[in-house]
Design an enzyme around this catalytic site. Sequence first.
Site, PDB file in Angstrom:
ATOM      1  N   ASP A 179       0.730  -1.390   0.160  1.00  8.15           N
ATOM      2  CA  ASP A 179       0.165  -0.236  -0.305  1.00  8.15           C
ATOM      3  C   ASP A 179       0.888   1.317  -0.274  1.00  8.15           C
ATOM      4  O   ASP A 179       1.988   1.071  -0.312  1.00  8.15           O
ATOM      5  CB  ASP A 179      -0.742   0.021   1.143  1.00  8.15           C
ATOM      6  CG  ASP A 179      -2.162   0.510   0.907  1.00  8.15           C
ATOM      7  OD1 ASP A 179      -2.742   1.367  -0.459  1.00  8.15           O
ATOM      8  OD2 ASP A 179      -3.213  -0.122   1.702  1.00  8.15           O
ATOM      9  N   ASP A 266      -9.843   2.608  -3.199  1.00  7.67           N
ATOM     10  CA  ASP A 266     -10.802   0.771  -2.055  1.00  7.67           C
ATOM     11  C   ASP A 266     -11.584   0.947  -3.401  1.00  7.67           C
ATOM     12  O   ASP A 266     -12.834   1.970  -3.476  1.00  7.67           O
ATOM     13  CB  ASP A 266     -10.843   1.210  -1.431  1.00  7.67           C
ATOM     14  CG  ASP A 266      -9.413   1.297  -0.525  1.00  7.67           C
ATOM     15  OD1 ASP A 266      -8.320   0.238  -1.018  1.00  7.67           O
ATOM     16  OD2 ASP A 266      -9.045   1.075   1.069  1.00  7.67           O
TER      17      ASP A 266
END
Length: 595
Positions: A179, A266
Amino acid sequence: MGSVDPIWRTVCCLVALGSIAVGAQAGAQTAAATPPMGWNPYNAFDLNYGEADVMAQADLLLSSGLARLGYDHVNIDDGWWLRREGGTIRVRTTIYPSAALPDGTTSLRPFVDRLHAMGLKAGIYTDIGRNTCSQRWRPHTPNLPEGTVRQREVGTYGHHTQDAALLFATWGFDFIKVDACGIADYTPDLPEVKDGTYRAFAPLIVRERPARSDAAGLAREYASFAAAVRRAAPGRTPLVSICAWGQADVNDWAQRYGQMSRTSFDISPTWEAMLFNFDSAASRALFAGPGHWNDPDMLEVGNGAFDGDHLTAARAHMSLWAVLAAPLILGNDLRRMTPAIAAIVGNRDVIAIDQDPAGNQGVVVAKDGNGEIVAKALATRGHKAVALVNRGMTPLTLTVALADIGLSPTAATTLRDLWRGTSRAVDDGRIAVTLAPQETALLRIEGQPLDGAVDLPADIPARFDVADKGYKAPDRTPARQWVLAQIGYRPYGEPLLLDGVQDRTGLGVAAGTRIRLNLDGQYDRISLDTRMPGAGTGRYVVRVDGRVLAEGIASDKPHPLSLHVRGAHQLELVAPAAANGVTSFAWHRVRLTRR
């Protein structure tokens, strides 16, 4: 388990119908030769899960037959760590009790070994920065790292070699999601930075501001970590999933350092979010192929607007990820999956489209209002997967000509509807489908190429490599894309027109963009027509195996070229640089004649 047995009977029946060619076994020398498949807890559980939950899902992947269909990665997400301790990271044993070793240390090796013993692969999560997404965006979760400021810096920044050795050599993981909150969201003005909770990090990603981001610095971090992973795992290739959300032009360079790269933020279980993430990847067919896949994020099939009460939308979601050749990472709780949802994620024909060994991503053929058509070239020449998409809330009829997807309108052609399981002949050179709201028809078309000796760009997008060069619009964002090269469209998404008609065989590119095409000695000739809108004055160049084959001054006048490339391995197309306000270029009517 008794209450959910019918679910698994449904999936097992699907498996029993026959095995599919799961791509992990094809092209074994290429890591992620086909898009990775598996399961991740985040969409279903957020950070509220533990080892027992993960192992229950792993058991169900096996007992249901989903693992045999290719869903063989079990990936854990954020929240597994307690703190950094010198040369290691201490695992939160309240969540992963098997990590508690008799000598007082912790290790995820027992967890990994258990998955490997089941025939599954194990994936883990980290951040390319010092700190993680949960620390920034989930401040009240009970699973945040503990200890001093430095001990809570569990991200991999400054620890690439150390962490890669721990995760892949010592613990044995096969996959890692990396990430990027740690290099984006810990700016000096953040209250938690001001009060000393976290150290400041000058951002490499400025969200929605690519011109202010440090794309080169971000690429160096991911390149360094990927190199450390390779050193830590000689003889095998763990998969690196780059999760920088399509920011800082990551999709232009990520294929060099990871096997999959997120194209957007996301996903969430809404129709609008799913379409946004689909769009973020759909324009990037020339940036994907074996070993490097566009990732519009994990599947939400089974959740929210794609649950058992919304099966039409769920099938659409699955269809779009399959035609994109996207990673298929389940994000639902398998213990609560209905038989109908099990049938969707276990549809072997749809999975086969995603896992087709040619590795081509689908190419957008047409967009008109709420209608969209995407065609994916399959490994057998003349075979295509076609998704006809109704993005809207009212019924819609879509029609596509076989010629527009590169197939002969006169040759014998059959159509199979992969959701209905029906087949029919195509006898008039056109396919028309009436779609319910939010419905996508996924069809497998078996016909003949328009010209049996010719490949068009949409037949071979996985052969292309787009260099991270060329003009980039300053206002580009994931919502306002500027894609360096597209088939049939200009960089900003408008159709690539030639004499007033969309040129579906052309390449619309940003000025200055360099494209390489793997010829692999299979072609005799390439023909194309160069055009630069407006008063272009720059020079284009065509090279083959490093040798200049053609060059000239770009203009808006037709300039057809027919170039002999027999025996050549690599073709390079270099567009003129931006000048006089002209920022795009076109390689029209691209045709490659086979030997």
